[in-house]
Design a protein around this motif. Structure first.
Motif, PDB file in Angstrom:
ATOM      1  N   LEU A  59       2.374  44.335  28.997  1.00  0.00           N
ATOM      2  CA  LEU A  59       1.673  43.052  28.944  1.00  0.00           C
ATOM      3  C   LEU A  59       0.187  43.297  28.718  1.00  0.00           C
ATOM      4  O   LEU A  59      -0.443  44.059  29.456  1.00  0.00           O
ATOM      5  CB  LEU A  59       1.894  42.283  30.253  1.00  0.00           C
ATOM      6  N   LYS A  60      -0.374  42.636  27.704  1.00  0.00           N
ATOM      7  CA  LYS A  60      -1.773  42.854  27.328  1.00  0.00           C
ATOM      8  C   LYS A  60      -2.470  41.505  27.153  1.00  0.00           C
ATOM      9  O   LYS A  60      -1.817  40.485  26.916  1.00  0.00           O
ATOM     10  CB  LYS A  60      -1.869  43.645  26.012  1.00  0.00           C
ATOM     11  N   PRO A  61      -3.807  41.497  27.245  1.00  0.00           N
ATOM     12  CA  PRO A  61      -4.549  40.261  26.935  1.00  0.00           C
ATOM     13  C   PRO A  61      -4.184  39.765  25.538  1.00  0.00           C
ATOM     14  O   PRO A  61      -4.066  40.550  24.592  1.00  0.00           O
ATOM     15  CB  PRO A  61      -6.006  40.705  27.019  1.00  0.00           C
ATOM     16  N   GLY A  62      -3.988  38.482  25.406  1.00  0.00           N
ATOM     17  CA  GLY A  62      -3.572  37.899  24.139  1.00  0.00           C
ATOM     18  C   GLY A  62      -2.089  37.591  24.074  1.00  0.00           C
ATOM     19  O   GLY A  62      -1.636  36.916  23.146  1.00  0.00           O
ATOM     20  N   ASP A  63      -1.329  38.073  25.064  1.00  0.00           N
ATOM     21  CA  ASP A  63       0.116  37.805  25.076  1.00  0.00           C
ATOM     22  C   ASP A  63       0.433  36.401  25.576  1.00  0.00           C
ATOM     23  O   ASP A  63       1.587  35.968  25.512  1.00  0.00           O
ATOM     24  CB  ASP A  63       0.847  38.839  25.936  1.00  0.00           C
ATOM     25  N   TYR A  64      -0.564  35.709  26.121  1.00  0.00           N
ATOM     26  CA  TYR A  64      -0.405  34.306  26.504  1.00  0.00           C
ATOM     27  C   TYR A  64      -1.496  33.518  25.814  1.00  0.00           C
ATOM     28  O   TYR A  64      -2.684  33.635  26.164  1.00  0.00           O
ATOM     29  CB  TYR A  64      -0.497  34.131  28.023  1.00  0.00           C
ATOM     30  N   THR A  65      -1.110  32.748  24.808  1.00  0.00           N
ATOM     31  CA  THR A  65      -2.076  31.924  24.079  1.00  0.00           C
ATOM     32  C   THR A  65      -1.761  30.465  24.396  1.00  0.00           C
ATOM     33  O   THR A  65      -0.867  29.868  23.804  1.00  0.00           O
ATOM     34  CB  THR A  65      -1.962  32.186  22.568  1.00  0.00           C
ATOM     35  N   ALA A  66      -2.507  29.920  25.336  1.00  0.00           N
ATOM     36  CA  ALA A  66      -2.206  28.583  25.841  1.00  0.00           C
ATOM     37  C   ALA A  66      -2.246  27.531  24.735  1.00  0.00           C
ATOM     38  O   ALA A  66      -1.378  26.656  24.666  1.00  0.00           O
ATOM     39  CB  ALA A  66      -3.188  28.227  26.956  1.00  0.00           C
ATOM     40  N   GLU A  67      -3.244  27.614  23.861  1.00  0.00           N
ATOM     41  CA  GLU A  67      -3.373  26.595  22.811  1.00  0.00           C
ATOM     42  C   GLU A  67      -2.188  26.642  21.861  1.00  0.00           C
ATOM     43  O   GLU A  67      -1.610  25.589  21.515  1.00  0.00           O
ATOM     44  CB  GLU A  67      -4.678  26.797  22.037  1.00  0.00           C
ATOM     45  N   TYR A  68      -1.814  27.852  21.432  1.00  0.00           N
ATOM     46  CA  TYR A  68      -0.696  27.968  20.494  1.00  0.00           C
ATOM     47  C   TYR A  68       0.609  27.531  21.149  1.00  0.00           C
ATOM     48  O   TYR A  68       1.444  26.869  20.507  1.00  0.00           O
ATOM     49  CB  TYR A  68      -0.570  29.409  19.998  1.00  0.00           C
ATOM     50  N   LEU A  69       0.785  27.883  22.433  1.00  0.00           N
ATOM     51  CA  LEU A  69       2.008  27.501  23.135  1.00  0.00           C
ATOM     52  C   LEU A  69       2.129  25.981  23.210  1.00  0.00           C
ATOM     53  O   LEU A  69       3.217  25.424  22.976  1.00  0.00           O
ATOM     54  CB  LEU A  69       2.016  28.110  24.536  1.00  0.00           C
ATOM     55  N   GLU A  70       1.043  25.300  23.531  1.00  0.00           N
ATOM     56  CA  GLU A  70       1.096  23.840  23.589  1.00  0.00           C
ATOM     57  C   GLU A  70       1.334  23.249  22.200  1.00  0.00           C
ATOM     58  O   GLU A  70       2.057  22.253  22.056  1.00  0.00           O
ATOM     59  CB  GLU A  70      -0.213  23.298  24.174  1.00  0.00           C
ATOM     60  N   GLU A  71       0.765  23.865  21.192  1.00  0.00           N
ATOM     61  CA  GLU A  71       0.932  23.360  19.827  1.00  0.00           C
ATOM     62  C   GLU A  71       2.378  23.495  19.358  1.00  0.00           C
ATOM     63  O   GLU A  71       2.955  22.551  18.797  1.00  0.00           O
ATOM     64  CB  GLU A  71      -0.004  24.126  18.882  1.00  0.00           C
ATOM     65  N   ILE A  72       2.983  24.649  19.604  1.00  0.00           N
ATOM     66  CA  ILE A  72       4.350  24.864  19.133  1.00  0.00           C
ATOM     67  C   ILE A  72       5.340  24.037  19.943  1.00  0.00           C
ATOM     68  O   ILE A  72       6.357  23.570  19.415  1.00  0.00           O
ATOM     69  CB  ILE A  72       4.697  26.374  19.163  1.00  0.00           C
TER      70      ILE A  72
END
Length: 495
Positions: A59-72
């Motif tokens: 698990l690394k920084p960038g593996d959770y992208t809140a904006e993209y997750l909400e968009e998709i």
């Protein structure tokens, strides 16, 4: 149902419950739109990474992208939007994903076979739930069937067992640990001096070790088993502390040896004492709403209200990524069913307490173990919500064995012939009090009145219909499963 012999109806009702579960869960797996289950893309990406890279992900920084997750999620996961950036489950222990890799490879990464793997694990869970309750109360087979049916047909749990995630395997291992612990409590004294006792302790250690490699929620198994060992040696047997310590060591060795390589790997990668990768997870999930932020913006009272209401909704059924709610009248009907279960359980407890000496110590110890199991799951849920706003009732599914038993017992007592008029009086008195306080609107009041009427009619039904009456709540859940899928999930989540 109690008029039938246990062997007669467990012989065909348990397979029937599992068969109906398999049909319903397969429908959920087939008709729920792709990725429209909580965290499913992230779990899928873990399997894909393991299958294609032949090593465990980090698990690394960038593996959770809140904006993209909400968009998709808002776009309902269209084909042109990749799920590849959704990787925030990469810190999870590996066992479920290792088991899923052959299915991924055999079917070319298709989603449905991976969902059906979870369905199969759910069927095994039902067997273990039934065996666990039977081990605790062998003279009350209807409770084992009731608890199993509740776990099988609880709509939200059904939806989760038809999705790609490690939850069902974790629940299966926790239920197995409870089963083995109760069997250990039942052993004749001295348990440690018997080959069966030593075998059960080693099996408990291995099962716990596999749980440690499945999900952090299974870590409640360690204090549970140690409590079972202490109860067995110090209370049931009345033996010395030394026997309890020896048993604890015999249990802990295989559990520790199985978990140790994964812990060392995480410490080497994530640093410090982050042996579960949870500190790294907290650092990565930037953008996820934290409880302190919610309180600062909306207040503690709103938090408590939202926590209670959303937990109730999402325990029974709040689907997709928490975006698909049932009709409010359905939740009100479920609240009445929940109230009947609570009332029945309270009546049973009041009736049982004066008779407590009639039950053996091992049975009280086993019941206490289930209570502690439920409390530990609740404590973990509350603790998680002190950090993040995660009012998801499905996190309580690690306690489905004690919850299922309590609900089955409560419904059984509420629907007993001799309790009909008592329940009618209780319902009407509570409804009148809530109405006078202004807390009971017209539609719930009508449903309470109808429930009271049904309970009153129940008094006049012949006793031969008791099994059908006792089955009514579970039949209602089956109907709700179909309604939830085809009238709410599919229409609202289809791309």
């Amino acid at each position: 149902m109690s008029q039938l012999s246990p062997s007669r109806y467990t012989r065909w009702l348990l397979p029937a419950i599992i068969l109906v579960y398999l049909i319903l869960a397969t429908l959920y797996a087939a008709f729920t739109p792709d990725w429209q289950a909580p965290d499913e893309p992230a779990h899928y990406n873990y399997i894909r990474y393991l299958a294609e890279q032949h090593r465990f992900p980090v698990l690394k920084p960038g593996d959770y992208t809140a904006e993209y997750l909400e968009e998709i999620k808002a776009a309902r996961f269209p084909a042109e939007m990749s799920i590849a950036p959704i990787r925030y489950e990469f810190h999870q222990p590996p066992l479920y994903y290792i088991l899923a890799v052959p299915v991924y490879g055999l079917f070319g990464g298709s989603l449905l076979p991976l969902r059906l793997l979870s369905v199969a694990m759910g069927a095994l869970l039902l067997l273990v739930v039934c065996w666990t309750v039977q081990a605790l109360v062998p003279d009350r087979a209807f409770l084992a069937l009731g608890a199993t049916a509740f776990v099988a047909f609880l709509p939200m749990h059904l939806a989760m067992t038809a999705a790609v995630n490690n939850d069902t395997l974790a629940e299966l291992l926790l239920a197995t640990i409870l089963l083995l612990s109760i069997r250990y409590l039942k052993l004749p004294s001295p348990a440690l001096g018997q080959p069966e006792g030593r075998r059960l302790l080693i099996l408990l250690g291995i099962t716990t070790g596999l749980g440690l490699l499945t999900k952090s929620a299974v870590y409640v198994a360690v204090p549970l088993v140690l409590l079972a060992i202490a109860l067995k040696h110090l209370w049931v047997e009345g033996a010395s502390l030394w026997g309890s310590l020896k048993s604890g060591v015999l249990y802990a060795i295989p559990a520790f040896l199985l978990g140790l390589p994964w812990w060392l790997r995480n410490i080497a990668i994530y640093g410090g004492f982050d042996f579960l990768g949870l500190n790294r997870h907290d650092e990565v999930v930037v953008g996820q709403l934290r409880t302190s932020e919610f309180i600062a913006g909306r207040g503690f009272g709103t938090l408590l209200h939202d926590f209670a209401l959303t937990t109730f909704h999402s325990f029974w059924g709040q689907f997709g990524w928490m975006g698909v709610l049932l009709d409010e009248r359905i939740y009100q009907a479920l609240a009445i069913l929940s109230a009947l279960a609570l009332t029945g359980f309270a009546l049973w407890a009041l009736d049982m307490w004066p008779k407590r000496a009639t039950r053996p110590r091992w049975q009280w110890a086993g019941g206490g173990l289930l209570v502690v199991s439920g409390l530990l799951s609740l404590a973990a849920y509350l603790w998680y919500n002190t950090q993040f706003v995660q009012h998801q009732g499905r996190y309580l599914f690690t306690a489905l064995v004690p919850i299922g038993l309590a609900v089955a017992l409560g419904w059984r007592e509420s629907l007993r012939h001799e309790r009909s008029w008592l329940l009618v009086v209780i319902l009407l008195m509570v409804a009148a009090a809530l109405r006078l306080a202004g807390w009971l609107p017209n539609w719930p009041l009508l449903m309470v009145a109808v429930t009271a009427m049904v309970l009153a009619v129940r008094w006049f039904l012949p006793r031969r219909l008791d099994p059908l009456v006792q089955a009514c709540p579970y039949l209602l859940l089956i109907s709700l499963d179909l309604v939830s899928l085809f009238f709410f999930i599919v229409p609202q989540l289809a791309a």
